[in-house]
Motif scaffolding. Structure first.
Motif, PDB file in Angstrom:
ATOM      1  N   THR A   1       2.443 -77.581  25.739  1.00 43.59           N
ATOM      2  CA  THR A   1       1.932 -78.311  24.579  1.00 43.59           C
ATOM      3  C   THR A   1       2.398 -77.624  23.305  1.00 43.59           C
ATOM      4  O   THR A   1       2.872 -76.486  23.327  1.00 43.59           O
ATOM      5  CB  THR A   1       0.395 -78.360  24.562  1.00 43.59           C
ATOM      6  OG1 THR A   1      -0.100 -77.033  24.384  1.00 43.59           O
ATOM      7  CG2 THR A   1      -0.149 -78.927  25.859  1.00 43.59           C
ATOM      8  N   LEU A   2       2.248 -78.340  22.219  1.00 51.23           N
ATOM      9  CA  LEU A   2       2.667 -77.813  20.930  1.00 51.23           C
ATOM     10  C   LEU A   2       1.563 -78.107  19.917  1.00 51.23           C
ATOM     11  O   LEU A   2       0.954 -79.180  19.946  1.00 51.23           O
ATOM     12  CB  LEU A   2       3.964 -78.498  20.519  1.00 51.23           C
ATOM     13  CG  LEU A   2       4.539 -78.049  19.176  1.00 51.23           C
ATOM     14  CD1 LEU A   2       5.985 -77.634  19.381  1.00 51.23           C
ATOM     15  CD2 LEU A   2       4.445 -79.144  18.145  1.00 51.23           C
TER      16      LEU A   2
ATOM     17  N   ALA B   1       4.672 -74.914  13.603  1.00 48.78           N
ATOM     18  CA  ALA B   1       4.547 -75.376  14.985  1.00 48.78           C
ATOM     19  C   ALA B   1       4.561 -74.186  15.925  1.00 48.78           C
ATOM     20  O   ALA B   1       5.398 -73.292  15.811  1.00 48.78           O
ATOM     21  CB  ALA B   1       5.698 -76.325  15.316  1.00 48.78           C
TER      22      ALA B   1
ATOM     23  N   ARG C   1       3.687 -72.970  20.221  1.00 46.72           N
ATOM     24  CA  ARG C   1       3.349 -73.414  21.557  1.00 46.72           C
ATOM     25  C   ARG C   1       1.823 -73.343  21.699  1.00 46.72           C
ATOM     26  O   ARG C   1       1.180 -72.453  21.140  1.00 46.72           O
ATOM     27  CB  ARG C   1       4.024 -72.494  22.582  1.00 46.72           C
ATOM     28  CG  ARG C   1       4.399 -73.199  23.864  1.00 46.72           C
ATOM     29  CD  ARG C   1       5.259 -72.301  24.713  1.00 46.72           C
ATOM     30  NE  ARG C   1       4.449 -71.272  25.365  1.00 46.72           N
ATOM     31  CZ  ARG C   1       4.961 -70.303  26.129  1.00 46.72           C
ATOM     32  NH1 ARG C   1       6.274 -70.227  26.302  1.00 46.72           N
ATOM     33  NH2 ARG C   1       4.175 -69.415  26.685  1.00 46.72           N
TER      34      ARG C   1
ATOM     35  N   ALA D   1       9.144 -73.914  12.998  1.00 43.46           N
ATOM     36  CA  ALA D   1       8.710 -73.881  14.392  1.00 43.46           C
ATOM     37  C   ALA D   1       8.975 -72.508  14.980  1.00 43.46           C
ATOM     38  O   ALA D   1      10.046 -71.921  14.779  1.00 43.46           O
ATOM     39  CB  ALA D   1       9.432 -74.953  15.193  1.00 43.46           C
TER      40      ALA D   1
ATOM     41  N   ALA E   1       8.120 -72.428  20.575  1.00 43.63           N
ATOM     42  CA  ALA E   1       7.825 -73.850  20.439  1.00 43.63           C
ATOM     43  C   ALA E   1       9.125 -74.647  20.433  1.00 43.63           C
ATOM     44  O   ALA E   1       9.205 -75.755  20.969  1.00 43.63           O
ATOM     45  CB  ALA E   1       7.054 -74.102  19.145  1.00 43.63           C
TER      46      ALA E   1
ATOM     47  N   LEU F   1      10.724 -75.633  23.820  1.00 39.33           N
ATOM     48  CA  LEU F   1      10.064 -76.621  24.679  1.00 39.33           C
ATOM     49  C   LEU F   1      10.881 -77.914  24.741  1.00 39.33           C
ATOM     50  O   LEU F   1      11.511 -78.318  23.773  1.00 39.33           O
ATOM     51  CB  LEU F   1       8.673 -76.956  24.130  1.00 39.33           C
ATOM     52  CG  LEU F   1       7.604 -75.866  24.203  1.00 39.33           C
ATOM     53  CD1 LEU F   1       6.353 -76.329  23.478  1.00 39.33           C
ATOM     54  CD2 LEU F   1       7.289 -75.527  25.659  1.00 39.33           C
TER      55      LEU F   1
ATOM     56  N   PHE G   1       7.544 -81.989  25.634  1.00 38.84           N
ATOM     57  CA  PHE G   1       6.227 -81.390  25.399  1.00 38.84           C
ATOM     58  C   PHE G   1       5.183 -82.414  24.922  1.00 38.84           C
ATOM     59  O   PHE G   1       5.501 -83.580  24.668  1.00 38.84           O
ATOM     60  CB  PHE G   1       6.318 -80.222  24.415  1.00 38.84           C
ATOM     61  CG  PHE G   1       6.917 -80.565  23.067  1.00 38.84           C
ATOM     62  CD1 PHE G   1       6.116 -81.091  22.056  1.00 38.84           C
ATOM     63  CD2 PHE G   1       8.265 -80.303  22.805  1.00 38.84           C
ATOM     64  CE1 PHE G   1       6.660 -81.374  20.813  1.00 38.84           C
ATOM     65  CE2 PHE G   1       8.807 -80.585  21.558  1.00 38.84           C
ATOM     66  CZ  PHE G   1       8.008 -81.130  20.559  1.00 38.84           C
TER      67      PHE G   1
ATOM     68  N   CYS H   1       2.109 -83.179  22.168  1.00 38.57           N
ATOM     69  CA  CYS H   1       1.601 -82.770  20.867  1.00 38.57           C
ATOM     70  C   CYS H   1       0.784 -83.903  20.272  1.00 38.57           C
ATOM     71  O   CYS H   1       0.741 -85.009  20.838  1.00 38.57           O
ATOM     72  CB  CYS H   1       2.759 -82.401  19.935  1.00 38.57           C
ATOM     73  SG  CYS H   1       3.827 -83.783  19.580  1.00 38.57           S
TER      74      CYS H   1
END
Length: 576
Positions: free
Chosen positions: A278-279, A295, A297, A347, A351, A354, A357, A359
């Motif tokens: 996820t972010l 941003a 992770r 970011a 992150a 990824l 992902f 978000c």
RNA sequence: CGGGAUGUAGCUCAGCCUGGUAGAGCACUACGUUCGGGACGUAGGAGUCGGAGGUUCAAAUCCUCUCAUCCCGACCA
């Protein structure tokens, strides 16, 4: 010293106010007594240990060529106005007025006073380098004093300030202090690490903290388990970018309903996606734009210190308010994501690595899955934004990081010219031109060291002092001396003989039961204990036990003194 | 500064909900017994129940305000 002459009692019950072990034990053993929040009296036993710490510091500072001074605790406001810290420092600076309504402060530190001294006394580069230090009481009106003397408001600090004509010379002075610190903490028997540190509000360039490793420590530090010996404050430890490149997108972008799921944990449980996939987006206040997006992770934590250093972010870094979030995204925190964001976006490297992902969708109660950089969102600016975590590769190049807790007992800085410039402290160089002096500053939390030593050295029964910090070296415990003249006489004889050879000895001549004496000796943590009893004397022996040992040894009575002496000589060499 | 909690003997705490003679353990004093792992008995001293105001015939107990302390968070080094 005779225990019967020491009126401060040990206590069995743990005082309600104490939370960490050192605070509990210091109160129970009667080393300190609280006078007000964060303000303590040191009793005779406690003071002996405190003085040991001071003495080691003094010896090593002197050995390193520093000169001891004593500056006033009460300082005129003018100096603080001159350096600009009268405004900067905030409510932690205790201010007061004298009878003429003139402003004063109780010194939380002494850069201003020492710089004032230096600019008056130092006129020529020939007088440099010089290092002044003092061991003195400071006062910082902490919002929340806690853990006894570990974070008190009034505390004793060793602070030193060095003055140099060049940055190279400052570096040399700094290195000398660093070595002196390693020697001090080693002599004190502490397990410690020098770690790279942020310079914080004091300012300056290079800076290292000396951290005593302890689970109750207030600082998080990242320590390498490899041969590179890397160690840094968590605030500062860089998170290296991942080495593998980002996988290619494999699934389509999709909006999903996530009613009332706002936290990463809730979202990842609900969508059955690991938090690492996820972010999250955090909005902070910006300088060019109202807000800037960061941003990370989902399972990572934002590192404020790192983020604050990025261009476009307001200092001090401040999270966006609910209104600013709504204005920038039309949404609320919990459902933020990079897709469709209009503000600048940084970011974190992790992150950015990824693919596919999850978000936020920038829409309440909705998230996006299968999101990919480049495909669904423009590539953002990469940055190191997060705190390192256990297992991250060491920036030192060999090994992996472990996050541990530490108690900051020392901090050394290369200040540069911050104060000397503000307060115009300069000397003439060899061509007769004035040059602003370069400064270093080197602190040690003296009172805190006593607590840190106890955090690291204790067991269920009480304190186990490192030899160099113990209030007494030997405790002589006669049992039932009231009944046995022989016990009384032998104990007295040994006590006086030890005193005569300069060994710091405590005679437990109290009319107390054996159990009480044993328990108190262990609580107080005296390294060497000698028990003299009728039973032993009948067999011609005394009983010896080291505080850290599990069992007793019986020694012939007349060997007690020589054996103790040789034991102490040995332990002096090994400093244990 | 936001959230939570606690103030009763030197210390650790009960009593408060449901108002009616202020308690226990530890510590302290005296005496006696005991004496190698925080002894026991008897007797005793010790409290403006954090403070102020209110309700009530009556407040440790109910209400209001205030002060202090502790914990969590933000803050600081």
């Amino acid at each position: 010293m005779r225990w019967s002459r020491y009126p401060i009692q040990t206590v069995k019950e743990t005082p309600a106010e104490a939370e960490v072990i050192s605070h509990k034990l210091m109160l129970r053993a009667g080393l300190i007594r609280r006078l007000a929040a964060g303000i303590y009296t040191w009793t005779p036993f406690g003071l002996r240990s405190l003085r040991k710490v001071e003495q080691i510091i003094r010896e090593e500072m002197d050995r390193a060529g520093a000169l001891e001074v004593l500056m006033p605790a009460v300082q005129p406001a003018e100096l603080w106005q001159e350096s600009g810290r009268w405004e900067q420092y905030g409510p932690e600076l205790l201010r007061l007025k004298d009878r003429h309504q003139r402003d004063f402060v109780i010194g939380p530190t002494h850069e201003e006073v020492i710089t004032d001294l230096a600019r008056r006394e130092l006129k020529s580069y020939r007088q440099l380098p010089v290092n002044f230090y003092q061991i003195q009481v400071k006062f910082r009106d902490e919002i929340r004093p806690r853990f006894g003397v570990m974070r008190g408001r009034e505390f004793i600090m060793k602070d030193a300030y060095s003055f140099h004509a060049s940055p190279e010379c400052l570096q040399q002075g700094y290195d000398i202090m660093r070595e002196a610190y390693v020697r001090m903490f080693t002599r004190m028997g502490l397990e410690f690490r020098p770690v790279k540190a942020d310079t914080g509000s004091i300012g300056g360039t290079a800076s290292e903290e000396f951290q005593v490793l302890a689970d109750s420590g207030e600082d998080a530090i990242a320590v390498s388990d490899g041969p590179d010996n890397y160690a840094a404050n968590l605030e500062l430890a860089p998170a290296l970018p991942p080495t593998q490149s980002r996988p290619a997108p494999s699934i389509a972008l999709k909006k999903v309903a996530t009613p009332n799921r706002k936290t990463i944990q809730e979202v990842s449980e609900y969508l059955k996606v690991p938090a690492q996939q996820t972010l999250k987006i955090l909005l902070v206040q910006g300088t060019e734009t109202r807000v800037v997006a960061l941003a990370l992770r989902g399972d990572h934590e934002l590192n404020l210190i790192k983020a604050q250093k990025l261009p476009g972010i307001a200092q001090p870094i401040t999270l966006a308010t609910a209104e600013q979030i709504s204005e920038a995204t039309g949404c609320e925190s919990g459902y933020l994501g990079p897709v469709g964001l209009t503000c600048p976006l940084y970011a974190d490297h992790a992150a950015l690595a990824l693919a596919d992902f999850v978000c936020g969708a920038n829409e309440i109660d909705h998230h996006l899955t299968g999101v990919n950089w480049g495909r669904d969102v423009a590539e953002p600016t990469p940055a190191d934004l997060r705190n390192v975590v256990d297992g991250d590769p060491s920036p030192g190049g060999a090994g992996h990081l472990r996050v541990r807790r530490g108690i900051e007992v020392g901090h050394i800085f290369q200040l540069g010219c911050k104060y000397s410039e503000a307060m115009q402290a300069s000397v003439l160089d060899d061509s007769g031109k004035p040059v602003t002096m370069f400064m270093g500053c080197y602190g040690i939390g003296v009172t805190r060291i006593v607590a840190a030593a106890i955090e690291q050295n204790h067991d269920a029964a009480g304190i186990i002092w490192p030899r160099a910090l113990a209030p007494f070296t030997v405790v002589v415990v006669p049992l039932n001396a009231g009944k046995s003249a022989a016990v009384r006489d032998q104990a007295e004889k040994l006590y006086q003989a030890l005193e005569a050879t300069g060994i710091e000895v405590l005679l437990d001549d109290r009319d107390a039961r054996p159990g009480v004496k044993f328990a108190d000796a262990e609580l107080l943590g005296i390294p060497h204990r000698v028990v003299i009893s009728e039973r032993g004397l009948d067999a011609g022996t005394i009983e010896y036990r080291h505080r850290a040992a599990e069992t007793n040894e019986n020694w012939p009575l007349d060997e007690a003194l020589p054996r103790l002496q040789s034991l102490l000589n040995q332990s002096e060499k090994t400093s244990s």
